[in-house]
Scaffold this motif. Structure first.
Motif, PDB file in Angstrom:
ATOM      1  N   THR A   1     -17.260  78.620 -45.627  1.00  0.00           N
ATOM      2  CA  THR A   1     -15.732  79.255 -45.304  1.00  0.00           C
ATOM      3  C   THR A   1     -15.423  78.533 -45.404  1.00  0.00           C
ATOM      4  O   THR A   1     -15.085  76.955 -45.119  1.00  0.00           O
ATOM      5  N   PRO A   2     -14.035  78.864 -46.100  1.00  0.00           N
ATOM      6  CA  PRO A   2     -13.195  77.738 -47.241  1.00  0.00           C
ATOM      7  C   PRO A   2     -12.742  76.915 -45.911  1.00  0.00           C
ATOM      8  O   PRO A   2     -12.612  77.598 -44.984  1.00  0.00           O
ATOM      9  N   LEU A   3     -12.441  75.574 -46.193  1.00  0.00           N
ATOM     10  CA  LEU A   3     -11.118  74.431 -45.266  1.00  0.00           C
ATOM     11  C   LEU A   3     -10.044  75.170 -45.282  1.00  0.00           C
ATOM     12  O   LEU A   3      -9.115  75.701 -46.640  1.00  0.00           O
ATOM     13  N   ALA A   4      -9.433  75.820 -44.098  1.00  0.00           N
ATOM     14  CA  ALA A   4      -8.419  75.176 -43.765  1.00  0.00           C
ATOM     15  C   ALA A   4      -7.194  74.861 -42.100  1.00  0.00           C
ATOM     16  O   ALA A   4      -7.172  75.619 -41.747  1.00  0.00           O
ATOM     17  N   PRO A   5      -7.117  73.465 -42.070  1.00  0.00           N
ATOM     18  CA  PRO A   5      -7.306  72.812 -41.267  1.00  0.00           C
ATOM     19  C   PRO A   5      -5.478  72.928 -40.860  1.00  0.00           C
ATOM     20  O   PRO A   5      -4.684  72.733 -41.834  1.00  0.00           O
ATOM     21  N   ASN A   6      -5.463  73.239 -39.784  1.00  0.00           N
ATOM     22  CA  ASN A   6      -3.868  73.486 -39.499  1.00  0.00           C
ATOM     23  C   ASN A   6      -3.587  72.595 -38.364  1.00  0.00           C
ATOM     24  O   ASN A   6      -2.356  72.904 -38.144  1.00  0.00           O
ATOM     25  N   SER A   7      -3.681  71.327 -37.537  1.00  0.00           N
ATOM     26  CA  SER A   7      -2.905  70.296 -37.217  1.00  0.00           C
ATOM     27  C   SER A   7      -3.340  68.972 -38.125  1.00  0.00           C
ATOM     28  O   SER A   7      -4.212  68.994 -39.257  1.00  0.00           O
TER      29      SER A   7
ATOM     30  N   GLY B   1     -10.550  76.115 -39.512  1.00  0.00           N
ATOM     31  CA  GLY B   1      -8.607  76.925 -39.599  1.00  0.00           C
ATOM     32  C   GLY B   1      -9.417  77.221 -38.693  1.00  0.00           C
ATOM     33  O   GLY B   1     -10.085  77.515 -37.078  1.00  0.00           O
ATOM     34  N   SER B   2      -8.381  78.727 -38.541  1.00  0.00           N
ATOM     35  CA  SER B   2      -8.707  79.233 -36.718  1.00  0.00           C
ATOM     36  C   SER B   2      -9.162  81.264 -37.181  1.00  0.00           C
ATOM     37  O   SER B   2      -8.839  81.459 -38.476  1.00  0.00           O
TER      38      SER B   2
ATOM     39  N   ASP C   1       3.417  76.781 -25.440  1.00  0.00           N
ATOM     40  CA  ASP C   1       1.792  76.780 -26.357  1.00  0.00           C
ATOM     41  C   ASP C   1       2.390  75.341 -27.213  1.00  0.00           C
ATOM     42  O   ASP C   1       3.015  74.485 -27.427  1.00  0.00           O
ATOM     43  N   ARG C   2       0.599  75.070 -27.543  1.00  0.00           N
ATOM     44  CA  ARG C   2       0.701  74.071 -28.333  1.00  0.00           C
ATOM     45  C   ARG C   2       1.140  75.143 -29.962  1.00  0.00           C
ATOM     46  O   ARG C   2       1.117  75.442 -30.598  1.00  0.00           O
ATOM     47  N   PRO C   3       1.980  73.806 -31.122  1.00  0.00           N
ATOM     48  CA  PRO C   3       2.597  74.166 -32.067  1.00  0.00           C
ATOM     49  C   PRO C   3       0.807  74.932 -32.700  1.00  0.00           C
ATOM     50  O   PRO C   3       0.047  73.791 -33.032  1.00  0.00           O
ATOM     51  N   GLY C   4       1.346  75.407 -33.839  1.00  0.00           N
ATOM     52  CA  GLY C   4      -0.044  75.644 -34.819  1.00  0.00           C
ATOM     53  C   GLY C   4      -1.623  75.925 -33.896  1.00  0.00           C
ATOM     54  O   GLY C   4      -2.160  75.228 -34.593  1.00  0.00           O
TER      55      GLY C   4
ATOM     56  N   ALA D   1     -13.101  57.642 -34.753  1.00  0.00           N
ATOM     57  CA  ALA D   1     -12.250  58.960 -35.213  1.00  0.00           C
ATOM     58  C   ALA D   1     -10.643  59.125 -34.574  1.00  0.00           C
ATOM     59  O   ALA D   1     -10.846  58.917 -33.083  1.00  0.00           O
ATOM     60  N   GLU D   2      -9.915  59.060 -35.023  1.00  0.00           N
ATOM     61  CA  GLU D   2      -8.593  59.911 -33.543  1.00  0.00           C
ATOM     62  C   GLU D   2      -8.860  61.217 -33.756  1.00  0.00           C
ATOM     63  O   GLU D   2      -9.350  61.875 -34.921  1.00  0.00           O
ATOM     64  N   THR D   3      -8.736  61.747 -32.465  1.00  0.00           N
ATOM     65  CA  THR D   3      -9.629  62.792 -32.117  1.00  0.00           C
ATOM     66  C   THR D   3      -8.868  63.719 -31.282  1.00  0.00           C
ATOM     67  O   THR D   3      -9.116  65.271 -30.917  1.00  0.00           O
ATOM     68  N   HIS D   4      -7.555  63.558 -30.686  1.00  0.00           N
ATOM     69  CA  HIS D   4      -6.717  64.164 -30.352  1.00  0.00           C
ATOM     70  C   HIS D   4      -5.685  64.954 -30.610  1.00  0.00           C
ATOM     71  O   HIS D   4      -4.891  64.425 -31.098  1.00  0.00           O
ATOM     72  N   VAL D   5      -5.962  66.811 -31.029  1.00  0.00           N
ATOM     73  CA  VAL D   5      -5.078  67.738 -31.907  1.00  0.00           C
ATOM     74  C   VAL D   5      -3.496  67.179 -30.995  1.00  0.00           C
ATOM     75  O   VAL D   5      -2.521  67.279 -32.086  1.00  0.00           O
ATOM     76  N   ASP D   6      -3.596  66.919 -30.313  1.00  0.00           N
ATOM     77  CA  ASP D   6      -1.824  66.895 -29.448  1.00  0.00           C
ATOM     78  C   ASP D   6      -1.271  65.697 -29.947  1.00  0.00           C
ATOM     79  O   ASP D   6      -0.113  65.383 -30.401  1.00  0.00           O
ATOM     80  N   ARG D   7      -1.794  64.878 -30.056  1.00  0.00           N
ATOM     81  CA  ARG D   7      -1.488  62.686 -30.190  1.00  0.00           C
ATOM     82  C   ARG D   7      -0.912  63.617 -31.690  1.00  0.00           C
ATOM     83  O   ARG D   7      -0.188  62.508 -32.230  1.00  0.00           O
ATOM     84  N   SER D   8      -1.629  64.114 -32.599  1.00  0.00           N
ATOM     85  CA  SER D   8      -1.773  64.098 -33.716  1.00  0.00           C
ATOM     86  C   SER D   8      -0.650  64.598 -34.414  1.00  0.00           C
ATOM     87  O   SER D   8      -0.170  64.722 -35.265  1.00  0.00           O
TER      88      SER D   8
END
Ligand code: NAD
Ligand code: DAU
Length: 339
Positions: free
Chosen positions: A145-151, A133-134, A275-278, A86-93
């Motif tokens: 828990t419902p899926l609620a991805p943020n990045s 999500g968060s 801060d990191r967005p999102g 996978a591509e795994t790094h949130v900041d790169r995404s």
């Protein structure tokens, strides 16, 4: 229990994949592993130099989104796929989501299709708690828990989870999805919080803490993730999701102070940055399902594992300096010829 002896591991040159391969070869004398990895910036063949001559291990360079390459690498027959690639790094995404969608979504579908055609008996999709999500100040992620991805990263992983689910429901492929919290340990690419901060501190560079530094993650030592994956591979129920967590909630400031403490470095190295967005505020995992069904428990305590991890980077300065300089990219050509 499922008899899985010939395992097609994807993304085995990355952090968790390489730790898993070490773990599996050490724990199961009769296992055979083919490691299929495209050697992106995150793939480091040097992580597996010590098992290269093990007859139970082989490496094939290739892209999981390339159907022909996957089919060719599957020649010989395999019982199971474990998909770490996978591509795994949130900041790169956040900077560019394209590769995340291609590898994490399309690549997973290509592997599912190949496993279906080959009649495999297991497919373990390595997912992440970030798909939920968060969380606020209280509560835990359960498998319901419902899926609620943020990045874009977590959205691509959530999409892959749903494609995996569909291959179970529609085609009966015995798929299991694992959702683990933040891992730490040896061989982690120094863009992720712990190895970045350890190696920055060793080089007397600043440690850039995002926002107020109070975001919380549930940390797990990578070998405990490996033992959980093995438990799911061998005993998990087809079509099920398994959460995996260490039960170690820590804020980023706490982690940073702990690292500086172990290294005997000054807190003036900390720098609060934008801060990191999102940015997800808090992750915390309810692992009771895998504990109840498969008898899995983490074997490492957080403090000891963090200290051992920090020491590993101190003692393997050559490893992380080669990663930081890009020299590790030359290893494939040296060992296997043209890249
Ligand atoms: P990593 O970034 O260290 O390694 C990823 C590996 O995948 C690399 O070896 C890379 O070369 C390979 N790869 C990337 N694109 C590929 C492609 N198209 N074809 C073939 N190989 C490709 O990742 P990691 O941190 O070891 O994570 C492994 C898996 O575990 C990922 O699926 C990730 O989403 C999941 N996960 C990670 C964590 C964590 O804390 N790191 C936690 C939970 C789940
Ligand atoms: O929860 C599992 C996930 O953990 C995996 O699915 C991801 O692949 C993995 O990258 C990780 O995601 P995070 O975003 O939680 O990990 P990262 O190491 O990037 O950041 C951890 C925390 O530290 C997060 O709150 C952001 C913060 N951070 C990170 C970096 C790199 C900083 O404050 N400064 C930094 O420089």
């Amino acid at each position: 229990m499922s008899e899985c002896k010939r395992i097609f591991v994807t993304g085995g040159c990355g952090f968790i994949g390489s730790n898993f391969i070490h773990y599996a070869l050490a724990e199961r004398s009769d296992i055979e592993i083919r490691n299929f990895d495209n050697l992106t910036y995150a793939g480091n063949l040097e992580n597996l130099a010590d098992v290269e001559s093990d007859a139970r291990y082989s490496f094939v360079k290739g892209d999981i989104a390339d159907r022909r390459a996957v089919e060719a690498a599957l020649e010989g027959g395999f019982d199971a796929v474990i998909n770490f690639a996978a591509e795994t790094h949130v900041d790169r995404s956040i900077l560019d989501a394209g590769d995340f969608i291609r590898t994490n979504v399309l690549g997973t579908q290509v592997l599912l299709e190949a496993a279906r055609s080959a009649g495999m008996v297991r497919f373990v999709q390595i997912s992440t708690d970030e798909v939920y999500g968060s969380l606020g100040a209280t509560g835990l992620f359960t498998e319901e828990t419902p899926l609620a991805p943020n990045s874009p990263y977590s959205a691509s992983k959530a999409a892959a989870d749903l494609v995996a689910r569909s291959y179970f429901r529609t085609f009966g492929l015995p798929v299991m999805v694992t959702r683990c919290s933040n891992n730490f340990g040896p061989y982690q690419f120094p863009e992720k919080l712990i190895p970045l901060f350890v190696t920055n501190a060793l080089a007397e560079r600043k440690l850039p803490l995002y926002g107020d530094g109070m975001n919380v993650r549930d940390w797990i030592y990578v070998d405990d993730h490996s033992s959980a994956i093995m438990a799911v591979l061998e005993g998990g129920r087809a079509g099920e999701v398994y959460n995996i967590g260490g039960g170690n909630e820590r804020s980023n400031v706490e982690i940073t102070r702990a690292i500086l403490g172990i290294l005997g470095k000054d807190e003036s190295l900390i720098e609060f940055v934008r801060d990191r967005p999102g940015h997800d505020r808090r992750y915390a995992i309810d692992s009771s399902k895998i504990e109840r069904e498969l008898g899995w428990r983490p074997a490492h305590t957080f403090d000891d594992a963090l200290e051992a991890t920090v020491r590993w980077y101190v003692e393997h300065e050559d490893w992380w300096r080669r990663v930081r300089s890009g020299e590790y990219m030359e290893y494939y050509q040296k060992q296997y010829g043209e890249r």
